[in-house]
Design a protein around this motif. Sequence first.
Motif, PDB file in Angstrom:
ATOM      1  N   THR A 145      32.944  62.104  47.778  1.00  0.00           N
ATOM      2  CA  THR A 145      34.141  61.559  47.145  1.00  0.00           C
ATOM      3  C   THR A 145      34.842  60.178  47.690  1.00  0.00           C
ATOM      4  O   THR A 145      35.662  58.942  47.138  1.00  0.00           O
ATOM      5  CB  THR A 145      35.661  62.253  47.161  1.00  0.00           C
ATOM      6  N   THR A 146      33.869  59.932  48.342  1.00  0.00           N
ATOM      7  CA  THR A 146      34.045  58.291  49.136  1.00  0.00           C
ATOM      8  C   THR A 146      32.674  57.778  49.649  1.00  0.00           C
ATOM      9  O   THR A 146      33.441  56.389  50.091  1.00  0.00           O
ATOM     10  CB  THR A 146      35.551  58.217  50.806  1.00  0.00           C
ATOM     11  N   ASN A 180      40.008  55.984  46.188  1.00  0.00           N
ATOM     12  CA  ASN A 180      40.477  56.568  47.020  1.00  0.00           C
ATOM     13  C   ASN A 180      41.264  55.900  47.581  1.00  0.00           C
ATOM     14  O   ASN A 180      41.494  54.577  48.078  1.00  0.00           O
ATOM     15  CB  ASN A 180      38.726  56.986  47.933  1.00  0.00           C
TER      16      ASN A 180
END
Length: 164
Positions: free
Chosen positions: A30-31, A125
Amino acid sequence: MGPDIEIRAFQPGDEDALWSILEPVIREGTTYPVDPAASREDAFAYWFAPDKQVFVAELGGEVVGSYYLKPNSTGPAAHVANAGYMVHPDARGRGVARAMALDSFTRARAAGFHAMQFNLVIATNTAALKLWRSVGMEEVGRLTGAFRHPGEGLVDALVMYRLL
C-alpha cells in the motif's frame, strides 16, 4: 530525535532485522512501489542499489527502521537528494520515521545536497503525508492514478520537495 532512537549505518549482521522491517511493508503493497511478491533478494537489491547509502534506526538497541539516501538524479541535477523510509509495524507511532527523516536531512546537507525530493508519496498514506508536511516537505506535484493500491485501485501519488 528521541533519546532512545539511534541512527547508524547498516552493518553486516543487520540483514534479518532489516528483512523483518521490509517484508511486512512490501507484502502490504500500500505504500511502496515494490512488487508485494518480491523475494528477500529482490527487496535487498532494491534497498541496496549501488547509488544508495543505507541506515538503520535502533530503538532500545533493536533495529526497528531503515532508510536509504541517494541522489535523486544525475549530472546537473545530482545536488537533489532522495530517500526512502520503512519502519517495523510494531514500532510505528514512536517517532522512528521522524527521527530518520531529520537524520536524512542532516546527512544529505552534510553530503552537499541542496534539497530533498520524494518522487512517489502515495496519497492514501495519510500518516506519511502528515509527517512529511510536519518536517517541511511540500507537495509540488500530483501524479494522477500513479499507484495501484491493492484495496483502492488506482490512487494518486505526490511529489514532495524541500530545500535543505
